[in-house]
Scaffold this active site. Structure first.
Site, PDB file in Angstrom:
ATOM      1  N   ASP A   1     -11.642  28.956  42.189  1.00 19.78           N
ATOM      2  CA  ASP A   1     -10.995  28.356  43.363  1.00 19.78           C
ATOM      3  C   ASP A   1     -11.440  26.898  43.547  1.00 19.78           C
ATOM      4  O   ASP A   1     -12.574  26.555  43.217  1.00 19.78           O
ATOM      5  CB  ASP A   1     -11.377  29.186  44.598  1.00 19.78           C
ATOM      6  CG  ASP A   1     -10.438  28.936  45.763  1.00 19.78           C
ATOM      7  OD1 ASP A   1      -9.459  28.179  45.606  1.00 19.78           O
ATOM      8  OD2 ASP A   1     -10.697  29.485  46.845  1.00 19.78           O
TER       9      ASP A   1
ATOM     10  N   ASN B   1       0.296  34.096  44.666  1.00 21.99           N
ATOM     11  CA  ASN B   1       0.474  32.680  44.285  1.00 21.99           C
ATOM     12  C   ASN B   1       1.943  32.269  44.113  1.00 21.99           C
ATOM     13  O   ASN B   1       2.259  31.083  44.119  1.00 21.99           O
ATOM     14  CB  ASN B   1      -0.307  32.340  43.002  1.00 21.99           C
ATOM     15  CG  ASN B   1      -1.797  32.153  43.234  1.00 21.99           C
ATOM     16  OD1 ASN B   1      -2.600  32.353  42.321  1.00 21.99           O
ATOM     17  ND2 ASN B   1      -2.187  31.787  44.449  1.00 21.99           N
TER      18      ASN B   1
HETATM   19  C1  FPP Z   1      -7.214  27.996  42.813  1.00 25.84           C
HETATM   20  O1  FPP Z   1      -7.347  26.663  43.223  1.00 25.84           O
HETATM   21  C2  FPP Z   1      -6.710  28.100  41.466  1.00 25.84           C
HETATM   22  C3  FPP Z   1      -5.536  28.679  41.095  1.00 25.84           C
HETATM   23  C4  FPP Z   1      -4.622  29.335  42.039  1.00 25.84           C
HETATM   24  C5  FPP Z   1      -5.089  28.682  39.716  1.00 25.84           C
HETATM   25  C6  FPP Z   1      -6.166  28.851  38.697  1.00 25.84           C
HETATM   26  C7  FPP Z   1      -5.664  28.249  37.471  1.00 25.84           C
HETATM   27  C8  FPP Z   1      -6.395  27.620  36.527  1.00 25.84           C
HETATM   28  C9  FPP Z   1      -7.862  27.526  36.526  1.00 25.84           C
HETATM   29  C10 FPP Z   1      -5.719  26.917  35.418  1.00 25.84           C
HETATM   30  C11 FPP Z   1      -4.803  27.720  34.607  1.00 25.84           C
HETATM   31  C12 FPP Z   1      -5.358  28.963  34.083  1.00 25.84           C
HETATM   32  C13 FPP Z   1      -5.410  29.273  32.792  1.00 25.84           C
HETATM   33  C14 FPP Z   1      -5.831  30.638  32.347  1.00 25.84           C
HETATM   34  C15 FPP Z   1      -5.046  28.292  31.780  1.00 25.84           C
HETATM   35  P1  FPP Z   1      -6.522  26.168  44.480  1.00 25.84           P
HETATM   36  O2  FPP Z   1      -5.271  25.529  43.992  1.00 25.84           O
HETATM   37  O3  FPP Z   1      -6.318  27.304  45.421  1.00 25.84           O
HETATM   38  O4  FPP Z   1      -7.489  25.116  45.070  1.00 25.84           O
HETATM   39  P2  FPP Z   1      -7.572  24.656  46.601  1.00 25.84           P
HETATM   40  O5  FPP Z   1      -7.963  25.876  47.381  1.00 25.84           O
HETATM   41  O6  FPP Z   1      -8.648  23.615  46.573  1.00 25.84           O
HETATM   42  O7  FPP Z   1      -6.231  24.110  46.956  1.00 25.84           O
END
Ligand code: FPP
Length: 234
Positions: free
Chosen positions: A19, A67
């Site tokens: 996250d 998501n």
């Molecule tokens: C959360 O950060 C992250 C996600 C919802 C996506 C996770 C994806 C990756 C690490 C990259 C792609 C994955 C692979 C397997 C290649 P957020 O967007 O919720 O962060 P925030 O809370 O700071 O907005």
């Protein structure tokens, strides 16, 4: 946190809620896609280093059933990154020892990604390194409902036990995680591995996912080992 890791008492399976990609990007005046791209790089690096450390299984939350509610642009950006990441893994599989599995639903992710996932699982099936389990369009409740549906249609006359139920989960081939890590200061479980985390230790860190590195993983493991020692092994 100081102290050495006990190599003989490593968690076999570490689960991670990655996250904070969005906030990482925001702090650098970058767009959210750049944050997810940095997150994908952090994952690649950590997988190699966790393997060297001796972790056997690592399950990461790449995209949850919730998501899909994000903007269409962000969903497409994440899917593009996942597409690219899987292709790189396929192209580079000779230099990689990780065996990759993908859990979650396959009926809503783009068809070409599903084909790539099948290919990736096939080309890595004889690998002897870390088992990397990517949770994609995954939600714990959704997984349990799918398991119940399969169970009802296939196991009509059997006694329903925990192990029978588990055999219908996406994770039936893997042991339960002993350690869950969530980055970015959030302390929710967010529908991740609800059944499998029943006995896991939870470790929360303020680090944003793209900044999370092997030293942070070692720190989480040290704390895990410290707690295990204090409370006595189960
Ligand atoms: C959360 O950060 C992250 C996600 C919802 C996506 C996770 C994806 C990756 C690490 C990259 C792609 C994955 C692979 C397997 C290649 P957020 O967007 O919720 O962060 P925030 O809370 O700071 O907005």
């Amino acid at each position: 946190m100081r102290g050495v890791i006990d190599g003989a008492a490593l968690p076999k399976h570490v689960a991670i809620i990655m996250d904070g990609n969005g906030r990482w990007a925001q702090r650098r005046f970058l767009n959210r896609k750049a944050g997810h791209a940095a997150g994908a790089e952090a994952l690649k690096k950590l997988t190699r280093e966790a393997e060297k450390l001796g972790i056997e299984y690592m399950t990461v939350y790449a995209f949850s059933t919730e998501n899909w509610k994000r903007s269409r642009e962000e969903v497409n950006d994440i899917m593009d990154l996942i597409r690219k990441y899987i292709q790189q893994y396929i192209d580079d599989s000779e230099n990689n020892q990780a065996r990759v599995f993908v859990i979650g639903r396959r009926d809503r992710v783009p068809e070409d990604i599903v084909r790539k996932i099948e290919n990736l699982e096939r080309v890595t099936e004889d690998k002897q390194g870390i088992k990397l389990i990517i949770a994609l369009d995954y939600g714990g409740r959704d997984e349990m409902i799918r398991a119940v549906k399969k169970l009802c249609s296939r196991a009509k006359d059997e006694e329903i036990t925990e192990s029978l139920f588990e055999s219908f989960l996406d994770t039936s081939r893997f042991p339960d995680p002993e350690l869950l890590i969530r980055t970015s200061g959030e302390t929710r479980v967010s529908n991740f591995l609800l059944w499998q985390l029943a006995y896991a230790e939870f470790h929360f860190t303020d680090k944003l996912w793209p900044d999370f590195n092997i030293n942070d993983l070692k720190d989480a493991i040290r704390r895990f080992q410290d707690r295990e020692r204090r409370f006595g092994g189960r």
